[in-house]
Design an enzyme around this catalytic site. Structure first.
Site, PDB file in Angstrom:
ATOM      1  N   ASP A  66      -9.745  -9.073  -6.015  1.00 32.32           N
ATOM      2  CA  ASP A  66     -11.067  -8.203  -5.324  1.00 32.32           C
ATOM      3  C   ASP A  66     -10.512  -6.925  -5.522  1.00 32.32           C
ATOM      4  O   ASP A  66      -9.727  -6.612  -4.357  1.00 32.32           O
ATOM      5  CB  ASP A  66     -11.550  -8.946  -4.047  1.00 32.32           C
ATOM      6  CG  ASP A  66     -12.692  -8.281  -3.560  1.00 32.32           C
ATOM      7  OD1 ASP A  66     -13.595  -8.346  -4.065  1.00 32.32           O
ATOM      8  OD2 ASP A  66     -12.651  -7.605  -2.700  1.00 32.32           O
ATOM      9  N   SER A  79       0.947  -1.296   0.005  1.00 30.51           N
ATOM     10  CA  SER A  79      -0.045  -0.112  -0.030  1.00 30.51           C
ATOM     11  C   SER A  79       0.901   1.191   0.021  1.00 30.51           C
ATOM     12  O   SER A  79       1.714   1.364  -0.791  1.00 30.51           O
ATOM     13  CB  SER A  79      -1.052  -0.123   1.159  1.00 30.51           C
ATOM     14  OG  SER A  79      -2.056   0.833   1.347  1.00 30.51           O
ATOM     15  N   HIS A 104      -7.146  -6.333  -0.502  1.00 33.96           N
ATOM     16  CA  HIS A 104      -5.906  -5.200  -0.043  1.00 33.96           C
ATOM     17  C   HIS A 104      -4.873  -5.978   0.747  1.00 33.96           C
ATOM     18  O   HIS A 104      -3.651  -5.526   0.688  1.00 33.96           O
ATOM     19  CB  HIS A 104      -6.535  -3.874   0.227  1.00 33.96           C
ATOM     20  CG  HIS A 104      -5.462  -3.119   0.429  1.00 33.96           C
ATOM     21  ND1 HIS A 104      -4.820  -2.565  -0.768  1.00 33.96           N
ATOM     22  CD2 HIS A 104      -4.959  -2.099   1.299  1.00 33.96           C
ATOM     23  CE1 HIS A 104      -4.081  -1.618  -0.545  1.00 33.96           C
ATOM     24  NE2 HIS A 104      -4.146  -1.174   0.727  1.00 33.96           N
TER      25      HIS A 104
END
Length: 270
Positions: free
Chosen positions: A217, A94, A246
């Site tokens: 996803d 991230s 994530h």
């Protein structure tokens, strides 16, 4: 477990385990080093693993200054220098991937052996003509307001968006605990900064092997964002994770560890 002094007010919590080629794990915004608890025991048997909390996060100092991606990258530089690390492998999840790219912008790749990008588009902001972001202006304004006015409620709901399937209540609880360690003033500051940065032009400067891992996803980013990265980093490899959103290293930890292990081994051959 130790603390690294960055300046007179800033100490970074870090864990330095194992021996061999160093691997630094860099967590996402408002998160912590605890997210890699499936990775460290696995990799410390063969590598020197460095797992740390960014300033303002986890157990690191809650200083009010320096909360930009660029400063976080400079903190990583100090970590590498003070621990005398060579031929480092960087794993950025991230916002941690932003930190890796900003490191490349500032310092190049001379001491970097390879990098792994985990579920991060080159920019979070939905610029004109850029569809692989997560926020427009109204959205980021709303996020900052929610953090300031109801941080606990915002964080609790945010967690569900990070997983393909609803996380176990115990998982939700420890993640919320980690997120609440970041003061609202720091969280809203770095969330805004990391949304405003743009590393699309940086990708062509990456001249070391790169592994790109994306969850199928796409509550955060589509795999197409990973394809965009792959096309612009020569020789990079993209691996989709079909059962993840994530947090693929938590959702599919065995596959994640095996994919990273294969990539790390390939760096020894290069």
């Amino acid at each position: 477990m130790a603390f690294l002094e960055i300046d007179s007010q800033t100490k970074l919590y870090y864990e330095d385990e194992g021996e061999g080629q160093p691997v630094i794990f860099i967590h996402g915004v408002m998160m912590s080093s605890r997210f890699f608890h499936y990775q460290i025991p696995y990799f410390k048997e063969r590598y020197r693993t460095i797992n740390f909390d960014l300033r303002g996060h986890g157990r690191s100092s809650k200083v009010e200054h320096g909360h930009t991606v660029a400063q976080y990258a400079r903190d990583v530089k100090q970590l590498i220098e003070k621990l005398k690390l060579e031929n480092v492998i960087l794993v950025g999840w991230s916002m941690g991937a932003f930190v890796v790219w900003d490191y490349v912008n500032q310092f190049g790749t001379e001491n970097i052996k390879g990098m792994t990008v985990v579920d991060q588009s080159p920019s979070d902001y939905l610029w004109d003509g850029w569809d692989y972001g997560a926020f427009n202006f109204d959205a980021i304004k709303g996020v900052m307001q929610a953090i300031q006015e109801n941080q606990l409620g915002f964080n609790s709901e945010f967690i569900f968006g990070m997983f393909k399937d609803k996380p176990d209540p115990d998982v939700h609880e420890w993640i919320l605990e980690e997120m609440m360690k970041v003061p609202a003033s720091i969280a809203s500051t770095i969330v805004f900064n990391q949304t405003a940065v743009d590393y699309r032009e940086t990708l062509s400067n990456v001249d070391v092997p790169a592994l790109i891992c994306f969850g199928r996803d796409d509550k955060f980013f589509p795999v197409a964002a990973g394809e965009y990265i792959q096309e612009r980093i020569p020789g990079s490899k993209l691996v989709p994770f079909e059962k993840s959103s994530h947090c693929l290293f938590l959702e599919e930890p065995e596959k994640f560890n095996q994919v990273l292990a294969g990539f790390f081994e390939s760096l020894k051959e290069g």
